[in-house]
Design an enzyme around this catalytic site. Structure first.
Site, PDB file in Angstrom:
ATOM      1  N   HIS A  22       0.836  -1.188   0.000  1.00 18.91           N
ATOM      2  CA  HIS A  22       0.000   0.000   0.000  1.00 18.91           C
ATOM      3  C   HIS A  22       0.879   1.249   0.000  1.00 18.91           C
ATOM      4  CE1 HIS A  22       0.548  -0.972   4.362  1.00 18.91           C
ATOM      5  NE2 HIS A  22       0.972   0.277   4.328  1.00 18.91           N
TER       6      HIS A  22
HETATM    7  C1  T46 Z   1       3.011   0.542   6.841  1.00 19.62           C
HETATM    8  C2  T46 Z   1       3.731  -0.741   7.067  1.00 19.62           C
HETATM    9  C3  T46 Z   1       5.206  -0.553   7.189  1.00 19.62           C
HETATM   10  C4  T46 Z   1      -4.038  -0.927  13.626  1.00 19.62           C
HETATM   11  O1  T46 Z   1      -5.105  -1.190  14.199  1.00 19.62           O
HETATM   12  N1  T46 Z   1      -3.307   0.183  13.994  1.00 19.62           N
HETATM   13  C5  T46 Z   1      -2.129   0.505  13.407  1.00 19.62           C
HETATM   14  O2  T46 Z   1      -1.502   1.506  13.783  1.00 19.62           O
HETATM   15  C6  T46 Z   1      -1.636  -0.317  12.345  1.00 19.62           C
HETATM   16  C7  T46 Z   1      -0.342   0.018  11.628  1.00 19.62           C
HETATM   17  C8  T46 Z   1      -2.386  -1.414  11.975  1.00 19.62           C
HETATM   18  N2  T46 Z   1      -3.559  -1.706  12.629  1.00 19.62           N
HETATM   19  C9  T46 Z   1      -4.299  -2.907  12.244  1.00 19.62           C
HETATM   20  C10 T46 Z   1      -4.903  -2.882  10.847  1.00 19.62           C
HETATM   21  C11 T46 Z   1      -4.870  -4.316  10.412  1.00 19.62           C
HETATM   22  O3  T46 Z   1      -6.018  -4.980  10.850  1.00 19.62           O
HETATM   23  O4  T46 Z   1      -3.383  -4.014  12.230  1.00 19.62           O
HETATM   24  C12 T46 Z   1      -3.668  -4.897  11.157  1.00 19.62           C
HETATM   25  C13 T46 Z   1      -2.428  -5.092  10.281  1.00 19.62           C
HETATM   26  O5  T46 Z   1      -2.139  -3.859   9.587  1.00 19.62           O
HETATM   27  P1  T46 Z   1      -1.626  -3.826   8.074  1.00 19.62           P
HETATM   28  O6  T46 Z   1      -2.234  -4.949   7.309  1.00 19.62           O
HETATM   29  O7  T46 Z   1      -1.855  -2.443   7.539  1.00 19.62           O
HETATM   30  O8  T46 Z   1      -0.046  -4.117   8.268  1.00 19.62           O
HETATM   31  P2  T46 Z   1       1.127  -3.970   7.217  1.00 19.62           P
HETATM   32  O9  T46 Z   1       2.308  -4.633   7.783  1.00 19.62           O
HETATM   33  O10 T46 Z   1       0.685  -4.404   5.860  1.00 19.62           O
HETATM   34  O11 T46 Z   1       1.407  -2.390   7.112  1.00 19.62           O
HETATM   35  C14 T46 Z   1       1.851  -1.674   8.238  1.00 19.62           C
HETATM   36  C15 T46 Z   1       1.180  -0.308   8.324  1.00 19.62           C
HETATM   37  O12 T46 Z   1      -0.243  -0.494   8.283  1.00 19.62           O
HETATM   38  C16 T46 Z   1       1.566   0.599   7.193  1.00 19.62           C
HETATM   39  O13 T46 Z   1       1.169   1.914   7.483  1.00 19.62           O
HETATM   40  O14 T46 Z   1       3.536   1.464   6.233  1.00 19.62           O
HETATM   41  O15 T46 Z   1       3.265  -1.484   8.169  1.00 19.62           O
END
Ligand code: T46
Length: 135
Positions: free
Chosen positions: A49
């Site tokens: 993303h």
């Molecule tokens: C990024 C990369 C490096 C939350 O509830 N609060 C938060 O602050 C974050 C970051 C995530 N979440 C929840 C949302 C999803 O249900 O945690 C779950 C996993 O998040 P996500 O699928 O977005 O994780 P990544 O590793 O794909 O991405 C994350 C960050 O979201 C993003 O901003 O730059 O790490």
């Protein structure tokens, strides 16, 4: 695409190492959120993303991982393997995080609180977004 990395001062002595990171001083934004990931399995790729506004610093506290950055015209990969180095990721940059070593811990300092509306999770939408912004 310019890769921006910050090298933090290590306060080491016979007791070990200590690093402090202050918002707006050691990194260019105030820190409004900290999150971290660990226990990431072999072969797992995260991210996929971009963000509209969010700025972040990624620090691999333990072990290593790689980050692919894509600004719509160029792609670069960066190895994170030092707790004293932070990778800056600004807005409108596609990112994928992969090749986590066993036991790796990735800490992220973020400029804003969590807001799903700031995410662009579709790559074609990301390219359209850049076109709209004239980039
Ligand atoms: C990024 C990369 C490096 C939350 O509830 N609060 C938060 O602050 C974050 C970051 C995530 N979440 C929840 C949302 C999803 O249900 O945690 C779950 C996993 O998040 P996500 O699928 O977005 O994780 P990544 O590793 O794909 O991405 C994350 C960050 O979201 C993003 O901003 O730059 O790490």
């Amino acid at each position: 695409m310019e890769i921006i990395q910050y090298h933090f001062t290590e306060h080491g002595d016979q007791r070990g190492q200590l690093i402090a990171v202050e918002g707006e001083r050691d990194i260019p934004f105030p820190i409004r959120r900290v999150y971290y990931m660990y226990g990431v399995g072999e072969g797992v790729r995260r991210g996929y993303h971009a963000h509209k506004e969010l700025e972040q610093i990624l620090i691999c506290m333990h072990g290593s991982c790689k980050v692919l950055l894509d600004d719509g015209s160029e792609r670069k990969s960066v190895l994170l393997d030092k707790p004293g180095t932070g990778l800056y990721i600004g807005h409108a940059t596609w990112r994928e995080i992969y090749d986590f070593s066993p036991g790796a811990v990735l800490v992220v300092l973020a400029s804003e609180i969590y807001d799903e509306r700031d995410y662009i999770r579709d790559y074609n939408e990301f390219l359209n977004y850049l076109t709209q912004k004239g980039r």
